[in-house]
Design a protein around this motif. Structure first.
Motif, PDB file in Angstrom:
ATOM      1  N   SER A 142      38.079  15.216  19.720  1.00 35.96           N
ATOM      2  CA  SER A 142      38.295  14.381  18.536  1.00 35.96           C
ATOM      3  C   SER A 142      37.400  13.150  18.548  1.00 35.96           C
ATOM      4  CB  SER A 142      39.761  13.952  18.457  1.00 35.96           C
ATOM      5  OG  SER A 142      40.598  15.058  18.254  1.00 35.96           O
ATOM      6  N   ASP A 202      53.433  21.222  10.565  1.00 35.22           N
ATOM      7  CA  ASP A 202      54.202  21.013  11.791  1.00 35.22           C
ATOM      8  C   ASP A 202      54.408  22.315  12.556  1.00 35.22           C
ATOM      9  OD1 ASP A 202      54.373  18.364  11.131  1.00 35.22           O
ATOM     10  OD2 ASP A 202      56.399  18.492  10.302  1.00 35.22           O
ATOM     11  N   ARG A 204      42.622  18.674  13.068  1.00 35.57           N
ATOM     12  CA  ARG A 204      42.651  19.085  14.466  1.00 35.57           C
ATOM     13  C   ARG A 204      43.670  20.200  14.629  1.00 35.57           C
ATOM     14  NH1 ARG A 204      45.046  17.050  19.490  1.00 35.57           N
ATOM     15  NH2 ARG A 204      43.547  17.203  21.206  1.00 35.57           N
ATOM     16  N   SER A 225      44.818  14.449   8.257  1.00 38.35           N
ATOM     17  CA  SER A 225      45.020  13.106   7.697  1.00 38.35           C
ATOM     18  C   SER A 225      43.803  12.700   6.892  1.00 38.35           C
ATOM     19  CB  SER A 225      45.276  12.088   8.807  1.00 38.35           C
ATOM     20  OG  SER A 225      44.153  11.983   9.662  1.00 38.35           O
ATOM     21  N   GLU A 252      47.065  18.858  12.867  1.00 41.77           N
ATOM     22  CA  GLU A 252      46.978  17.433  12.562  1.00 41.77           C
ATOM     23  C   GLU A 252      45.960  17.238  11.442  1.00 41.77           C
ATOM     24  OE1 GLU A 252      46.089  15.286  16.101  1.00 41.77           O
ATOM     25  OE2 GLU A 252      47.778  16.131  17.226  1.00 41.77           O
ATOM     26  N   HIS A 290      54.169  19.973   4.648  1.00 40.94           N
ATOM     27  CA  HIS A 290      54.264  19.353   5.966  1.00 40.94           C
ATOM     28  C   HIS A 290      54.952  20.269   6.975  1.00 40.94           C
ATOM     29  CE1 HIS A 290      52.518  15.395   5.326  1.00 40.94           C
ATOM     30  NE2 HIS A 290      53.027  15.434   4.106  1.00 40.94           N
TER      31      HIS A 290
END
Length: 460
Positions: free
Chosen positions: A387, A102, A122, A109, A107, A98
Motif C-alpha cells: 500500500s 466486509d 486493497r 476509500s 478496503e 458495505h
C-alpha cells in the motif's frame, strides 16, 4: 502532495508533513528495478510492481481536480463526494454495498486533496474480480441517495462545529486564508458551516461528471497479479468513464509575502502557533536543496534546529516541526507548535530567530552531510508495504517525475552543495514568516502585529 500533499480537515499539518516526506523517500531498491509502465488493451496506463511475496493487491489512483474544483460558495463539495461515493451503487444500497466489502475484506476509500480526487483499493488476490467490480460500480453508478447524503453531511457538520474550538484547525484555516486569499487554495477542503449545508445531490453528481474522467487518471498498482490480468481489470473498471474531464482552470499563485501575523483569541490552556510562507515548486531547480535544508531546520524531527532550540534548549514546547508542501499551482513551507500561553511570545521569538539565522548563514557542512546521509539511508525504511509503495508511485506520477526517479533520487540528494543549500535557505526564509497565533497569547506577542494583519473572519 497526501496532495500532496493532502490540507484537509482530516489531516492535521503534522500528518501532512510526514506524508510528504514519506512519499519523497523511495522504495527499497529491489522494487525500483521492477516498476513496469503497463498499458491495458483499452489504453489505460498504470505504474505496476508485480510482487507475489504476499497474496495482496493494492491500487492507488487519482483524477485531476480535487477540492480546487469546488465552487466558491460550495467549498467541501469534493470532500462530500468522497465521503458518499461508496454509500451504495448499482443494485446495492449502502448497507448491501458495505456488506459486500466486509465479507471479502476489501478496503475501498475515496478522498479529496487540493488538486486531486483520489481513491484507494486493497484486497486479497482471490477477491480481485469482486473488488474491482465494486469500485467500477462506485465510480460509474454511485447512488448519492438523500438519506445517505444527509447522514454523512451531518457527520461533517458535527466535525466542522468541533473545529471552531480546535486551536490547530483554526490556525490551519487562518494560515491558508492568509497565504492564498481568494484563490481556491485559501478555502478549507472540508468546507464550512455556511457552505456544506448548501451542497445538493445534483452538485455531487455534477462533480463526478466533471472530474471523474480518463484523461487525468493516474494509477499505481502493487501486488500479486500478472500484467495481462491487471490490464483486463483496469479496462473493466475504468474503461467506461468519460474520455475527458471538464475542469475549471486554476491559476498559479504565490503565497502572500511575509512577514505577516494574525491572532485568533481562544480561551484554551495551550497556544498554537502555525508559521510558514512561500515555498519552492516541485520542479524548481532549487527544490531538492530546499528539501534538504528544510530537513535541517525543522523537518528532521529530534535532530532539527527548531527542535533543539525550542524544545531541548528552552523547554518551550513538546514538539515542533516544519515541512515543505507543494500543490499543482503553488508551494509553501508550513510549521506548527504549541506552548503555554504565557510563553507564546518567547516561543515565537525563538522560532523567528532560528529561521533568520538559517536564512542568513545557511547550514554547516556537517549538518548538510548528516542530512544527506539520513535522507539517502532512510529509504529502506520507507514504503515497505504494498500500500505504501502504491501511494508513493502514484505521488511520483502526480508530481510528473520519470518512472526511474526512484533510482536517481539519491544521486539528486548527493548533488546538493553547501552553496545550493544556503541559496535555498535564503530564498525560503529570507523574508520572514506568515504567523498565526491561536489561544491566550500575550498581548505583546500577538495584538500589535495582529493590528496590521487582515481582518479575521468569523469562525466557521
Amino acid at each position: 502532495m497526501i496532495d500532496f500533499i493532502t490540507l484537509t480537515r482530516r489531516s492535521a499539518c503534522i500528518a501532512l508533513g510526514g506524508l510528504v516526506f514519506g512519499l519523497l523517500a523511495p522504495a527499497p531498491s529491489r522494487a525500483a528495478t521492477k516498476i513496469q509502465h503497463l498499458v491495458s488493451p483499452g489504453g489505460i496506463e498504470a505504474w505496476f510492481v508485480q510482487d507475489s511475496t504476499v497474496p495482496l493487491i493494492a491500487m492507488e489512483y487519482a483524477f485531476g481536480g480535487g477540492a480546487a474544483q469546488d465552487p466558491a460558495d460550495k467549498s467541501g463539495l469534493a470532500n462530500l463526494v468522497a465521503d458518499t461515493m461508496d454509500e451504495g451503487s448499482g443494485d446495492l444500497d449502502s448497507k448491501a454495498y458495505h456488506e459486500r466489502l466486509d465479507r471479502r475484506a476489501i478496503e475501498l476509500s475515496f478522498s479529496a486533496t487540493r488538486d486531486y480526487y483520489r481513491g484507494s483499493l486493497r484486497m486479497l488476490k482471490d477477491n480481485k474480480e469482486e473488488a474491482f467490480e465494486l469500485l467500477r460500480m462506485a465510480l460509474t453508478s454511485a447512488h448519492f441517495d438523500s438519506v445517505d447524503v444527509e447522514r454523512i453531511r451531518s457527520q461533517i457538520i458535527s466535525g466542522l462545529r468541533r473545529d471552531t474550538t480546535s486551536p490547530n484547525e483554526l490556525a490551519g484555516r487562518k494560515f491558508l486564508q492568509l497565504a492564498f486569499g481568494d484563490h481556491p487554495y485559501g478555502r478549507e477542503a472540508s468546507g464550512s458551516l455556511q457552505s456544506v449545508p448548501n451542497i445538493t445531490v445534483a452538485d455531487l453528481k455534477d462533480y463526478v461528471r466533471r472530474v471523474v474522467a480518463k484523461d487525468t487518471l493516474k494509477i499505481a498498482v502493487v501486488g500479486d497479479v500478472d500484467p495481462a490480468t491487471l490490464g483486463k481489470l483496469l479496462d473493466q473498471t475504468f474503461g467506461s468513464l468519460p474520455a475527458k474531464a471538464e475542469l475549471t482552470p486554476i491559476p498559479d499563485v504565490v503565497a502572500a509575502k511575509p512577514p505577516q501575523r494574525a491572532y485568533i483569541p481562544l480561551d484554551e490552556p495551550q497556544t498554537v502557533i502555525t508559521f510558514g510562507g512561500p515555498g519552492i515548486p516541485r520542479h524548481d531547480p532549487q527544490f531538492m536543496a530546499g528539501y534538504v535544508v528544510n530537513h535541517i531546520l525543522g523537518g528532521g524531527g529530534l535532530s532539527s534546529r527548531l527542535y533543539h532550540e525550542v524544545r531541548e534548549k528552552r523547554g518551550l514546547a513538546y514538539s515542533i516541526y516544519d515541512a515543505l508542501l507543494w500543490m499543482d499551482h503553488s508551494a509553501i513551507f508550513i510549521g506548527n507548535t504549541g506552548t503555554r500561553a504565557d510563553r507564546a511570545g518567547e516561543t515565537i521569538d525563538a522560532i523567528d530567530k532560528e529561521v533568520r539565522r538559517m536564512a542568513e548563514d545557511g547550514p554547516t557542512q556537517q549538518e548538510l552531510d548528516e542530512a544527506k546521509s539520513y535522507l539517502k539511508g532512510s529509504q529502506m525504511l520507507q514504503l515497505d508495504t504494498s500500500s505504501k509503495l502504491a501511494s508513493g508511485l502514484l505521488q511520483y506520477q502526480l508530481d510528473k517525475l520519470p518512472i526511474d526517479y526512484l533510482e536517481k533520487r539519491n544521486g539528486i540528494v548527493d548533488a546538493v552543495t553547501l552553496d545550493d543549500a544556503k541559496a535555498a535557505a535564503k530564498r525560503l526564509w529570507g523574508q520572514g514568516m506568515l504567523t498565526v497565533v491561536v489561544g491566550r497569547a500575550p498581548q505583546a506577542a500577538a495584538e500589535p502585529a495582529a493590528a496590521t494583519a487582515p481582518a479575521l473572519p468569523k469562525a466557521d
